[in-house]
Design an enzyme around this catalytic site. Structure first.
Site, PDB file in Angstrom:
ATOM      1  N   ASP A  93      49.376   8.041  44.490  1.00 33.83           N
ATOM      2  CA  ASP A  93      48.939   9.368  44.058  1.00 33.83           C
ATOM      3  C   ASP A  93      50.125  10.317  44.111  1.00 33.83           C
ATOM      4  O   ASP A  93      50.486  10.835  45.164  1.00 33.83           O
ATOM      5  CB  ASP A  93      47.810   9.853  44.964  1.00 33.83           C
ATOM      6  CG  ASP A  93      47.135  11.107  44.438  1.00 33.83           C
ATOM      7  OD1 ASP A  93      47.537  11.604  43.370  1.00 33.83           O
ATOM      8  OD2 ASP A  93      46.194  11.586  45.099  1.00 33.83           O
ATOM      9  N   SER A  94      50.760  10.525  42.968  1.00 35.35           N
ATOM     10  CA  SER A  94      51.932  11.407  42.918  1.00 35.35           C
ATOM     11  C   SER A  94      51.810  12.493  41.861  1.00 35.35           C
ATOM     12  O   SER A  94      52.591  13.435  41.850  1.00 35.35           O
ATOM     13  CB  SER A  94      53.204  10.599  42.684  1.00 35.35           C
ATOM     14  OG  SER A  94      53.098   9.840  41.499  1.00 35.35           O
ATOM     15  N   LYS A  95      50.867  12.358  40.941  1.00 32.23           N
ATOM     16  CA  LYS A  95      50.571  13.382  39.926  1.00 32.23           C
ATOM     17  C   LYS A  95      51.826  13.851  39.199  1.00 32.23           C
ATOM     18  O   LYS A  95      52.039  15.045  38.992  1.00 32.23           O
ATOM     19  CB  LYS A  95      49.821  14.570  40.543  1.00 32.23           C
ATOM     20  CG  LYS A  95      48.479  14.181  41.167  1.00 32.23           C
ATOM     21  CD  LYS A  95      47.760  15.390  41.729  1.00 32.23           C
ATOM     22  CE  LYS A  95      46.410  15.016  42.306  1.00 32.23           C
ATOM     23  NZ  LYS A  95      46.495  14.189  43.527  1.00 32.23           N
ATOM     24  N   ARG A  96      52.635  12.902  38.782  1.00 32.62           N
ATOM     25  CA  ARG A  96      53.862  13.251  38.059  1.00 32.62           C
ATOM     26  C   ARG A  96      53.513  13.833  36.689  1.00 32.62           C
ATOM     27  O   ARG A  96      52.499  13.475  36.091  1.00 32.62           O
ATOM     28  CB  ARG A  96      54.740  12.021  37.896  1.00 32.62           C
ATOM     29  CG  ARG A  96      55.172  11.365  39.212  1.00 32.62           C
ATOM     30  CD  ARG A  96      55.838  12.329  40.163  1.00 32.62           C
ATOM     31  NE  ARG A  96      56.485  11.633  41.278  1.00 32.62           N
ATOM     32  CZ  ARG A  96      56.935  12.241  42.360  1.00 32.62           C
ATOM     33  NH1 ARG A  96      56.814  13.559  42.486  1.00 32.62           N
ATOM     34  NH2 ARG A  96      57.526  11.547  43.329  1.00 32.62           N
TER      35      ARG A  96
END
Length: 271
Positions: A93-96
């Protein structure tokens, strides 16, 4: 094996839609763990060992490691999962949300450095953001669509000139235009069951990651009724704090297992 196939296998073989978010907060660890070397990894390992047979995926949130300069313990956690439980998908989960060479490096970080099976991506900059991730055909790209936070509707529910809300447009182009490699999924929060039902109508059987149960107040029955696909699966129902910190005593792993099992049974009641 592709991300989709690993996920489907877990849904079916373990009869579970539950994902555990590995979001370490050392100030909430039991003292016996907090004082140990590599405390984050020790905590994660105990949670994983206690819950591995109850989950369809694990979802570490990268900020919880980077803020503490603990990327090495994130890597330890992922290496442990791959060595001990290789059939469980890992969702980073990094939401790049960037483009060009920067997005390419974020994709390399997720899939080559960390070896994640899937990664969360913010689609605000369009296909240019998605493409560097989607070209990894065996990995998953989980696109933010209608999130669970209180102010999500300020942007995501805005209506376009066509009359369609923005979140519906994201769902539609993700399913129609961006999913040629059959490796996309969407994020729709548990706090928005009406929007979840609409997204499911638009995207068919595409997997949907659903955060927001437990601490954020989402309702399991509403989520299941709105989000199940034709095969009575298709959901990745995530809980982080409600499972990880069910107890701050030495029984924390047993408490995490109890909460995970409770959520699995609750979800399966409505399948």
């Amino acid at each position: 094996m592709t991300f989709y196939q690993k996920l489907k296998d877990r849904w079916q073989a373990h009869n579970t839609l539950v994902c555990v978010g590995l979001d370490p907060l050392p100030e909430q660890f039991p003292a016996t763990v907090a004082d140990a070397p590599n405390a984050i990894f020790a905590f994660n390992r105990a949670i994983i060992d206690a819950t591995h047979d109850l989950v369809c995926a694990y979802k570490p949130q990268i900020a919880h490691y980077a803020a503490l300069a603990a990327e090495d313990q994130l890597q330890q956690t992922l290496d442990y999962l791959r060595s001990q439980y290789p059939d469980i998908p890992i969702l980073l989960d990094s939401k790049r949300g960037d483009i060009g060479s920067t997005a390419e490096q974020y994709a390399r970080e997720a899939f080559e450095r960390y070896g994640a099976d899937a990664v969360t991506v913010n689609p605000y900059m369009g296909w240019d953001t998605i493409q560097p991730f989607a070209q990894y055909r065996d990995r998953g790209v989980i696109v933010l669509c209608r999130t669970s936070n209180p102010s999500a509707g300020e942007l995501q529910n805005l209506h376009l000139d066509s009359g369609e809300p923005l979140f519906e447009h994201v769902a539609r182009i993700a399913a129609r235009d961006w999913n040629a490699n059959r490796n996309l999924a969407l994020v729709v929060g548990a706090t928005a069951p009406a929007e979840l039902a609409r997204v499911r109508q638009i995207v068919g059987d595409m997997p949907i990651l659903v955060p927001g149960l437990g601490a954020q107040g989402g309702d399991a029955e509403a989520v299941l009724q709105a989000g199940l696909n034709a095969q009575r699966d298709g959901l990745i129902i995530n809980s982080s704090r409600g499972i990880l910190y069910a107890s701050q005593g030495n029984d924390f792993a047993a408490a995490a297992r109890h909460e995970t099992e409770t959520l699995r049974e609750l979800a399966n009641r409505y399948r």
